[in-house]
Design a protein around this motif. Structure first.
Motif, PDB file in Angstrom:
ATOM      1  N   CYS A 246     -10.078 -49.497  24.224  1.00 58.97           N
ATOM      2  CA  CYS A 246      -9.681 -50.812  24.725  1.00 58.97           C
ATOM      3  C   CYS A 246      -9.393 -51.789  23.599  1.00 58.97           C
ATOM      4  CB  CYS A 246     -10.750 -51.393  25.651  1.00 58.97           C
ATOM      5  SG  CYS A 246     -12.146 -52.151  24.825  1.00 58.97           S
ATOM      6  N   GLY A 247      -9.632 -51.372  22.336  1.00 57.81           N
ATOM      7  CA  GLY A 247      -9.360 -52.276  21.225  1.00 57.81           C
ATOM      8  C   GLY A 247      -9.559 -51.581  19.897  1.00 57.81           C
ATOM      9  N   VAL A 248      -8.862 -52.084  18.876  1.00 64.10           N
ATOM     10  CA  VAL A 248      -9.018 -51.574  17.505  1.00 64.10           C
ATOM     11  C   VAL A 248      -8.997 -52.783  16.565  1.00 64.10           C
ATOM     12  CG1 VAL A 248      -8.188 -49.204  17.786  1.00 64.10           C
ATOM     13  CG2 VAL A 248      -6.543 -51.056  17.534  1.00 64.10           C
ATOM     14  N   ILE A 249      -9.991 -53.636  16.705  1.00 59.29           N
ATOM     15  CA  ILE A 249      -9.993 -54.927  16.035  1.00 59.29           C
ATOM     16  C   ILE A 249      -9.913 -54.807  14.516  1.00 59.29           C
ATOM     17  CG2 ILE A 249     -12.509 -55.108  15.940  1.00 59.29           C
ATOM     18  CD1 ILE A 249     -12.197 -58.097  16.542  1.00 59.29           C
ATOM     19  N   ALA A 250     -10.400 -53.691  13.954  1.00 60.16           N
ATOM     20  CA  ALA A 250     -10.356 -53.525  12.501  1.00 60.16           C
ATOM     21  C   ALA A 250      -8.927 -53.446  11.979  1.00 60.16           C
ATOM     22  CB  ALA A 250     -11.127 -52.272  12.091  1.00 60.16           C
ATOM     23  N   ASP A 251      -7.969 -53.135  12.858  1.00 61.69           N
ATOM     24  CA  ASP A 251      -6.585 -52.955  12.431  1.00 61.69           C
ATOM     25  C   ASP A 251      -5.660 -54.090  12.881  1.00 61.69           C
ATOM     26  OD1 ASP A 251      -7.268 -50.435  11.357  1.00 61.69           O
ATOM     27  OD2 ASP A 251      -7.132 -49.542  13.344  1.00 61.69           O
ATOM     28  N   TYR A 252      -6.201 -55.100  13.578  1.00 64.33           N
ATOM     29  CA  TYR A 252      -5.333 -56.128  14.151  1.00 64.33           C
ATOM     30  C   TYR A 252      -4.617 -56.974  13.106  1.00 64.33           C
ATOM     31  CZ  TYR A 252      -7.085 -55.303  18.886  1.00 64.33           C
ATOM     32  OH  TYR A 252      -7.387 -54.751  20.101  1.00 64.33           O
ATOM     33  N   ASN A 253      -5.211 -57.098  11.920  1.00 67.39           N
ATOM     34  CA  ASN A 253      -4.588 -57.927  10.894  1.00 67.39           C
ATOM     35  C   ASN A 253      -3.637 -57.146   9.996  1.00 67.39           C
ATOM     36  OD1 ASN A 253      -5.708 -60.412  11.623  1.00 67.39           O
ATOM     37  ND2 ASN A 253      -7.606 -59.969  10.530  1.00 67.39           N
ATOM     38  N   GLY A 254      -3.313 -55.906  10.395  1.00 64.57           N
ATOM     39  CA  GLY A 254      -2.331 -55.134   9.648  1.00 64.57           C
ATOM     40  C   GLY A 254      -2.876 -54.509   8.382  1.00 64.57           C
ATOM     41  N   THR A 255      -4.173 -54.160   8.388  1.00 64.65           N
ATOM     42  CA  THR A 255      -4.745 -53.508   7.223  1.00 64.65           C
ATOM     43  C   THR A 255      -4.105 -52.145   7.014  1.00 64.65           C
ATOM     44  OG1 THR A 255      -6.516 -52.651   8.615  1.00 64.65           O
ATOM     45  CG2 THR A 255      -6.958 -54.687   7.413  1.00 64.65           C
ATOM     46  N   THR A 256      -3.989 -51.709   5.777  1.00 64.25           N
ATOM     47  CA  THR A 256      -3.316 -50.450   5.468  1.00 64.25           C
ATOM     48  C   THR A 256      -4.290 -49.286   5.482  1.00 64.25           C
ATOM     49  OG1 THR A 256      -3.669 -50.839   3.104  1.00 64.25           O
ATOM     50  CG2 THR A 256      -1.602 -51.609   4.052  1.00 64.25           C
ATOM     51  N   THR A 257      -3.767 -48.112   5.722  1.00 70.17           N
ATOM     52  CA  THR A 257      -4.576 -46.903   5.692  1.00 70.17           C
ATOM     53  C   THR A 257      -5.017 -46.608   4.267  1.00 70.17           C
ATOM     54  OG1 THR A 257      -3.340 -46.027   7.569  1.00 70.17           O
ATOM     55  CG2 THR A 257      -4.605 -44.452   6.260  1.00 70.17           C
ATOM     56  N   GLN A 258      -6.292 -46.279   4.117  1.00 62.23           N
ATOM     57  CA  GLN A 258      -6.847 -45.983   2.806  1.00 62.23           C
ATOM     58  C   GLN A 258      -6.863 -44.469   2.564  1.00 62.23           C
ATOM     59  OE1 GLN A 258      -7.666 -48.429   0.620  1.00 62.23           O
ATOM     60  NE2 GLN A 258      -6.865 -49.825   2.188  1.00 62.23           N
ATOM     61  N   PRO A 259      -6.813 -44.046   1.304  1.00 62.67           N
ATOM     62  CA  PRO A 259      -6.899 -42.612   1.002  1.00 62.67           C
ATOM     63  C   PRO A 259      -8.158 -42.006   1.615  1.00 62.67           C
ATOM     64  CG  PRO A 259      -6.295 -43.856  -0.947  1.00 62.67           C
ATOM     65  CD  PRO A 259      -6.656 -44.873   0.104  1.00 62.67           C
ATOM     66  N   GLY A 260      -8.005 -40.859   2.209  1.00 64.48           N
ATOM     67  CA  GLY A 260      -9.148 -40.197   2.815  1.00 64.48           C
ATOM     68  C   GLY A 260      -9.313 -40.506   4.282  1.00 64.48           C
ATOM     69  N   ASP A 261      -8.513 -41.458   4.821  1.00 65.59           N
ATOM     70  CA  ASP A 261      -8.595 -41.761   6.242  1.00 65.59           C
ATOM     71  C   ASP A 261      -8.153 -40.558   7.066  1.00 65.59           C
ATOM     72  OD1 ASP A 261      -9.491 -44.266   5.755  1.00 65.59           O
ATOM     73  OD2 ASP A 261      -7.692 -45.326   6.397  1.00 65.59           O
ATOM     74  N   LEU A 262      -8.634 -40.525   8.304  1.00 67.07           N
ATOM     75  CA  LEU A 262      -8.269 -39.453   9.216  1.00 67.07           C
ATOM     76  C   LEU A 262      -6.761 -39.472   9.441  1.00 67.07           C
ATOM     77  CD1 LEU A 262      -9.478 -37.303  11.233  1.00 67.07           C
ATOM     78  CD2 LEU A 262      -9.358 -39.111  12.956  1.00 67.07           C
ATOM     79  N   THR A 263      -6.119 -38.362   9.207  1.00 65.23           N
ATOM     80  CA  THR A 263      -4.678 -38.276   9.388  1.00 65.23           C
ATOM     81  C   THR A 263      -4.355 -37.954  10.845  1.00 65.23           C
ATOM     82  OG1 THR A 263      -4.598 -35.919   8.889  1.00 65.23           O
ATOM     83  CG2 THR A 263      -4.403 -37.459   7.022  1.00 65.23           C
ATOM     84  N   VAL A 264      -3.118 -38.214  11.226  1.00 59.44           N
ATOM     85  CA  VAL A 264      -2.690 -37.905  12.586  1.00 59.44           C
ATOM     86  C   VAL A 264      -2.797 -36.405  12.870  1.00 59.44           C
ATOM     87  CG1 VAL A 264      -0.729 -37.907  14.175  1.00 59.44           C
ATOM     88  CG2 VAL A 264      -1.247 -39.946  12.800  1.00 59.44           C
ATOM     89  N   PRO A 265      -2.333 -35.520  11.967  1.00 56.75           N
ATOM     90  CA  PRO A 265      -2.502 -34.087  12.243  1.00 56.75           C
ATOM     91  C   PRO A 265      -3.964 -33.680  12.425  1.00 56.75           C
ATOM     92  CG  PRO A 265      -0.891 -34.417  10.510  1.00 56.75           C
ATOM     93  CD  PRO A 265      -1.527 -35.747  10.751  1.00 56.75           C
ATOM     94  N   ALA A 266      -4.856 -34.238  11.604  1.00 52.83           N
ATOM     95  CA  ALA A 266      -6.276 -33.890  11.735  1.00 52.83           C
ATOM     96  C   ALA A 266      -6.825 -34.367  13.073  1.00 52.83           C
ATOM     97  CB  ALA A 266      -7.072 -34.491  10.581  1.00 52.83           C
ATOM     98  N   LEU A 267      -6.433 -35.562  13.482  1.00 52.56           N
ATOM     99  CA  LEU A 267      -6.883 -36.068  14.773  1.00 52.56           C
ATOM    100  C   LEU A 267      -6.352 -35.201  15.906  1.00 52.56           C
ATOM    101  CD1 LEU A 267      -8.177 -38.129  16.648  1.00 52.56           C
ATOM    102  CD2 LEU A 267      -6.100 -39.521  16.433  1.00 52.56           C
ATOM    103  N   MET A 268      -5.084 -34.824  15.842  1.00 53.38           N
ATOM    104  CA  MET A 268      -4.519 -34.017  16.915  1.00 53.38           C
ATOM    105  C   MET A 268      -5.171 -32.644  16.988  1.00 53.38           C
ATOM    106  SD  MET A 268      -2.640 -36.063  18.441  1.00 53.38           S
ATOM    107  CE  MET A 268      -1.926 -34.920  19.620  1.00 53.38           C
ATOM    108  N   ARG A 269      -5.553 -32.094  15.844  1.00 55.09           N
ATOM    109  CA  ARG A 269      -6.290 -30.818  15.862  1.00 55.09           C
ATOM    110  C   ARG A 269      -7.621 -30.983  16.574  1.00 55.09           C
ATOM    111  NH1 ARG A 269      -4.130 -30.222  10.597  1.00 55.09           N
ATOM    112  NH2 ARG A 269      -6.030 -31.080   9.643  1.00 55.09           N
ATOM    113  N   ALA A 270      -8.294 -32.112  16.331  1.00 51.75           N
ATOM    114  CA  ALA A 270      -9.564 -32.372  17.013  1.00 51.75           C
ATOM    115  C   ALA A 270      -9.356 -32.556  18.510  1.00 51.75           C
ATOM    116  CB  ALA A 270     -10.236 -33.615  16.419  1.00 51.75           C
ATOM    117  N   VAL A 271      -8.287 -33.272  18.890  1.00 51.89           N
ATOM    118  CA  VAL A 271      -7.990 -33.468  20.310  1.00 51.89           C
ATOM    119  C   VAL A 271      -7.784 -32.129  20.999  1.00 51.89           C
ATOM    120  CG1 VAL A 271      -6.265 -34.357  21.925  1.00 51.89           C
ATOM    121  CG2 VAL A 271      -7.028 -35.788  20.019  1.00 51.89           C
ATOM    122  N   LEU A 272      -7.077 -31.230  20.339  1.00 54.30           N
ATOM    123  CA  LEU A 272      -6.807 -29.920  20.926  1.00 54.30           C
ATOM    124  C   LEU A 272      -8.043 -29.035  20.929  1.00 54.30           C
ATOM    125  CD1 LEU A 272      -4.932 -27.748  22.054  1.00 54.30           C
ATOM    126  CD2 LEU A 272      -4.269 -27.205  19.692  1.00 54.30           C
TER     127      LEU A 272
END
Length: 341
Positions: A246-272
């Protein structure tokens, strides 16, 4: 009460570049409007400040229209009818309306709901018995569906959504693990709300602390925050875990992704691989749960079974600073601006 002739509103002066600053807002004074046929004049008593407003300040449209430059900042209020030329409403009525950051507004009654002050304090209709409370109730019931013995984790656990998510999870027989920022908020979540465990996300070692608090993994994660908390949660999600977003307040101000953050492929593997249910929602998507919310929650609030906290700031002119502080976790409980007594 003497008739007021001057009204005030806060408008969007500039689209923020990252974190909002003072100059993104402007306080304006204008004459109190006179209601025409089929209209009523509302005087704001309480204004709700909520994280979604940050997205409405951007030039690009999201799920709802942006506030135009020079337009009144959006927001829900508890107001009192000053003068009515509209059937069904009379002077003195207390109402819930979407007037925005303003002391006075005209309304034709659309989207306005009368409030009975005898049932609960009127300001709770902006918090535990209002949009935040309904967000927690409906998101948990429709998507989270906690069961007895499961582990439910929620970030911003001292806030109006997170605090209710944990309490409702416990009433369903689940373990409630809260994540909050700072010792004071963590103590409130643990000692006053009665969560089974609480983690301070500002302390070092968040992933390890969360893993220790969830030895059997996480079955439901109610997402309010995103950012580093989301990074710590994903590895602990159990097979068939449910994630209402319902919210992602940590990202509302347009903060950039930091090295080591969860990547989209890694997240999708977890979803599957874990067969996760990951569903975003806006509270009005789940209107089918409104009647149950209004039937079940008010008695629990009145008898103290459900607890809540409110952070009340006086004066419409202080809304911008309070809002900017909220985006950094500076509020304690539901943030309200008391515009008038």
């Amino acid at each position: 009460m003497p008739k007021q002739t001057a009204a005030h509103r806060i408008v969007l002066a500039a689209h923020p570049d990252g974190e909002p600053v003072d100059t993104d807002f402007r306080l304006e004074t204008h004459d109190v409007p006179e209601p025409g046929p089929g209209q009523m004049l509302l005087r704001t008593l309480y204004l709700s400040l909520d994280p979604y407003m940050r997205g409405r300040m951007n030039a690009a449209r999201n799920y709802a229209p942006s506030v135009p430059l020079g337009g009144t900042m959006v927001g829900e209020v508890v107001a009192q009818v000053v003068q009515s030329r509209l059937d069904g409403f009379q002077a003195g009525d207390h109402v819930l309306a979407h007037c925005g950051w303003t002391t006075h507004a005209l309304s034709d009654g659309k989207g306005v709901h009368r409030i009975d002050p005898a049932l609960a304090p009127i300001e709770t209709r902006l918090g535990v018995l209002g949009m935040p409370g309904f967000t927690a109730f409906a998101g948990l019931r429709e998507i989270g569906q906690p069961r007895k013995g499961e582990t439910v984790v929620v970030a911003a656990a001292s806030g109006p959504v997170g605090s209710l998510v944990g309490q409702l999870a416990q009433r369903a027989g689940a373990r409630a693990v809260g994540i909050a920022g700072g010792p004071e908020k963590c103590a409130y979540v643990r000692d006053q709300l009665g969560f089974d465990a609480v983690i301070d996300h500002r302390a070092p070692g968040l992933p390890q602390a969360l893993a220790e608090a969830c030895p059997d993994g996480i079955d439901v994660y109610f997402e309010n925050v995103g950012g580093a908390v989301w990074q710590a949660v994903v590895p602990l999600l159990n097979t068939f875990a449910r994630v209402p977003v319902c919210g992602v307040i940590a990202d509302y101000n347009g903060t950039t992704t930091q090295p080591g953050d969860l990547t989209v492929p890694a997240l999708m593997r977890a979803v599957l691989s874990k067969r996760l249910t990951l569903r975003g929602f806006i509270n009005y998507d789940l209107e089918q749960h409104r009647s149950a919310f209004l039937e079940e929650l008010p008695p629990l609030v009145r008898d103290g079974s459900i607890r809540y906290a409110q952070d009340v700031v006086d004066g419409l002119e202080n809304a911008p600073r309070a809002f900017m502080s909220m985006l950094k976790g500076g509020n304690f409980g539901k943030l309200l601006i008391r515009v008038a007594q």
